[in-house]
Design a protein around this motif. Structure first.
Motif, PDB file in Angstrom:
ATOM      1  N   GLU A 262       0.844  -1.199   0.000  1.00 58.28           N
ATOM      2  CA  GLU A 262       0.000   0.000   0.000  1.00 58.28           C
ATOM      3  C   GLU A 262       0.872   1.239   0.000  1.00 58.28           C
ATOM      4  OE1 GLU A 262      -3.146   0.269   2.868  1.00 58.28           O
ATOM      5  OE2 GLU A 262      -3.392  -1.896   2.880  1.00 58.28           O
ATOM      6  N   PRO A 263       0.478   2.247  -0.778  1.00 62.32           N
ATOM      7  CA  PRO A 263       1.269   3.488  -0.793  1.00 62.32           C
ATOM      8  C   PRO A 263       1.120   4.244   0.529  1.00 62.32           C
ATOM      9  CG  PRO A 263      -0.713   3.748  -2.111  1.00 62.32           C
ATOM     10  CD  PRO A 263      -0.669   2.307  -1.668  1.00 62.32           C
ATOM     11  N   MET A 264       2.162   4.957   0.889  1.00 59.42           N
ATOM     12  CA  MET A 264       2.120   5.787   2.088  1.00 59.42           C
ATOM     13  C   MET A 264       1.248   7.002   1.807  1.00 59.42           C
ATOM     14  SD  MET A 264       3.887   4.492   4.535  1.00 59.42           S
ATOM     15  CE  MET A 264       4.223   5.859   5.611  1.00 59.42           C
ATOM     16  N   PRO A 265       0.537   7.501   2.824  1.00 58.66           N
ATOM     17  CA  PRO A 265      -0.236   8.731   2.632  1.00 58.66           C
ATOM     18  C   PRO A 265       0.719   9.893   2.331  1.00 58.66           C
ATOM     19  CG  PRO A 265      -0.737   7.704   4.754  1.00 58.66           C
ATOM     20  CD  PRO A 265       0.403   6.961   4.163  1.00 58.66           C
ATOM     21  N   SER A 266       0.197  10.894   1.664  1.00 58.12           N
ATOM     22  CA  SER A 266       1.022  12.062   1.372  1.00 58.12           C
ATOM     23  C   SER A 266       1.358  12.797   2.669  1.00 58.12           C
ATOM     24  CB  SER A 266       0.297  12.986   0.393  1.00 58.12           C
ATOM     25  OG  SER A 266      -0.917  13.440   0.943  1.00 58.12           O
ATOM     26  N   ALA A 267       2.367  13.668   2.598  1.00 55.91           N
ATOM     27  CA  ALA A 267       2.818  14.414   3.772  1.00 55.91           C
ATOM     28  C   ALA A 267       1.656  15.173   4.402  1.00 55.91           C
ATOM     29  CB  ALA A 267       3.925  15.377   3.372  1.00 55.91           C
ATOM     30  N   GLY A 268       1.558  15.093   5.699  1.00 49.68           N
ATOM     31  CA  GLY A 268       0.510  15.801   6.421  1.00 49.68           C
ATOM     32  C   GLY A 268      -0.792  15.031   6.531  1.00 49.68           C
ATOM     33  N   ARG A 269      -0.883  13.874   5.931  1.00 52.04           N
ATOM     34  CA  ARG A 269      -2.101  13.068   6.008  1.00 52.04           C
ATOM     35  C   ARG A 269      -1.819  11.794   6.787  1.00 52.04           C
ATOM     36  NH1 ARG A 269      -6.210  15.085   3.124  1.00 52.04           N
ATOM     37  NH2 ARG A 269      -5.711  16.433   1.392  1.00 52.04           N
ATOM     38  N   ALA A 270      -2.850  11.296   7.447  1.00 50.22           N
ATOM     39  CA  ALA A 270      -2.743  10.041   8.186  1.00 50.22           C
ATOM     40  C   ALA A 270      -3.953   9.176   7.859  1.00 50.22           C
ATOM     41  CB  ALA A 270      -2.685  10.312   9.684  1.00 50.22           C
ATOM     42  N   GLU A 271      -3.685   7.917   7.587  1.00 46.96           N
ATOM     43  CA  GLU A 271      -4.752   6.942   7.367  1.00 46.96           C
ATOM     44  C   GLU A 271      -5.081   6.328   8.721  1.00 46.96           C
ATOM     45  OE1 GLU A 271      -6.410   5.927   4.565  1.00 46.96           O
ATOM     46  OE2 GLU A 271      -5.373   7.450   3.388  1.00 46.96           O
ATOM     47  N   VAL A 272      -6.337   6.391   9.107  1.00 45.03           N
ATOM     48  CA  VAL A 272      -6.766   5.861  10.397  1.00 45.03           C
ATOM     49  C   VAL A 272      -7.748   4.727  10.133  1.00 45.03           C
ATOM     50  CG1 VAL A 272      -7.907   6.400  12.578  1.00 45.03           C
ATOM     51  CG2 VAL A 272      -6.527   8.146  11.431  1.00 45.03           C
ATOM     52  N   ARG A 273      -7.519   3.603  10.776  1.00 49.91           N
ATOM     53  CA  ARG A 273      -8.421   2.464  10.670  1.00 49.91           C
ATOM     54  C   ARG A 273      -8.962   2.164  12.053  1.00 49.91           C
ATOM     55  NH1 ARG A 273      -5.537   2.504   6.398  1.00 49.91           N
ATOM     56  NH2 ARG A 273      -5.766   1.261   4.555  1.00 49.91           N
ATOM     57  N   ILE A 274     -10.265   2.155  12.174  1.00 52.46           N
ATOM     58  CA  ILE A 274     -10.936   1.916  13.445  1.00 52.46           C
ATOM     59  C   ILE A 274     -11.660   0.580  13.323  1.00 52.46           C
ATOM     60  CG2 ILE A 274     -12.692   2.757  15.037  1.00 52.46           C
ATOM     61  CD1 ILE A 274     -12.185   5.575  13.668  1.00 52.46           C
ATOM     62  N   VAL A 275     -11.472  -0.288  14.283  1.00 53.29           N
ATOM     63  CA  VAL A 275     -12.188  -1.564  14.330  1.00 53.29           C
ATOM     64  C   VAL A 275     -12.996  -1.557  15.614  1.00 53.29           C
ATOM     65  CG1 VAL A 275     -11.990  -4.071  14.364  1.00 53.29           C
ATOM     66  CG2 VAL A 275     -10.341  -2.709  13.060  1.00 53.29           C
ATOM     67  N   ALA A 276     -14.307  -1.760  15.483  1.00 57.47           N
ATOM     68  CA  ALA A 276     -15.187  -1.720  16.646  1.00 57.47           C
ATOM     69  C   ALA A 276     -16.257  -2.797  16.535  1.00 57.47           C
ATOM     70  CB  ALA A 276     -15.847  -0.333  16.753  1.00 57.47           C
ATOM     71  N   ALA A 277     -16.853  -3.131  17.656  1.00 59.66           N
ATOM     72  CA  ALA A 277     -17.898  -4.156  17.690  1.00 59.66           C
ATOM     73  C   ALA A 277     -19.174  -3.684  17.006  1.00 59.66           C
ATOM     74  CB  ALA A 277     -18.189  -4.562  19.129  1.00 59.66           C
ATOM     75  N   SER A 278     -19.378  -2.364  16.947  1.00 55.87           N
ATOM     76  CA  SER A 278     -20.603  -1.851  16.320  1.00 55.87           C
ATOM     77  C   SER A 278     -20.279  -0.653  15.434  1.00 55.87           C
ATOM     78  CB  SER A 278     -21.620  -1.429  17.380  1.00 55.87           C
ATOM     79  OG  SER A 278     -21.207  -0.232  18.014  1.00 55.87           O
ATOM     80  N   PRO A 279     -21.090  -0.439  14.394  1.00 55.25           N
ATOM     81  CA  PRO A 279     -20.879   0.739  13.549  1.00 55.25           C
ATOM     82  C   PRO A 279     -20.991   2.040  14.338  1.00 55.25           C
ATOM     83  CG  PRO A 279     -22.377  -0.794  12.479  1.00 55.25           C
ATOM     84  CD  PRO A 279     -22.149  -1.300  13.881  1.00 55.25           C
ATOM     85  N   ASP A 280     -21.872   2.077  15.321  1.00 54.61           N
ATOM     86  CA  ASP A 280     -22.060   3.296  16.111  1.00 54.61           C
ATOM     87  C   ASP A 280     -20.796   3.643  16.888  1.00 54.61           C
ATOM     88  OD1 ASP A 280     -23.734   5.458  17.086  1.00 54.61           O
ATOM     89  OD2 ASP A 280     -23.708   4.397  19.016  1.00 54.61           O
ATOM     90  N   ALA A 281     -20.155   2.657  17.477  1.00 55.91           N
ATOM     91  CA  ALA A 281     -18.920   2.914  18.227  1.00 55.91           C
ATOM     92  C   ALA A 281     -17.826   3.438  17.295  1.00 55.91           C
ATOM     93  CB  ALA A 281     -18.463   1.638  18.928  1.00 55.91           C
TER      94      ALA A 281
END
Length: 87
Positions: free
Chosen positions: A5-24
């Motif tokens: 996977e390519p690295m995000p451009s400078a100043g950007r961060a890719e965040v991945r959230i894993v949770a038990a529910s979509p609401d969380a």
């Protein structure tokens, strides 16, 4: 992040959230969006056991807009009674 996977451009961060529910997952994303400008989030089912994966790209070089004032964000008590003693 996978190696291919390519690295995000400078100043950007890719965040991945894993949770038990979509609401969380959405609540966590809301907090991030209150601090940083963010692109549209993408959500996916998490593994086979239910749950949600949410991907969000945040721009760390641009803060989110000003936080709404307490007056705008406050909610009524919801009890349906008017307060006639307040000006």
């Amino acid at each position: 992040m996978k190696q291919d996977e390519p690295m995000p451009s400078a100043g950007r961060a890719e965040v991945r959230i894993v949770a038990a529910s979509p609401d969380a997952a959405r609540r966590v994303a809301e907090v991030l969006r209150s601090c940083f400008a963010a692109e549209e989030q993408r959500s996916y089912p998490a593994h086979g056991g239910g749950g949600t994966r949410l991907h969000l790209t945040v721009d760390t070089t641009h803060p989110a807009g000003p936080a709404p004032s307490w007056l705008v964000t406050s909610q009524t008590s919801g009890n349906g009674h008017d307060r006639t003693d307040e000006v």
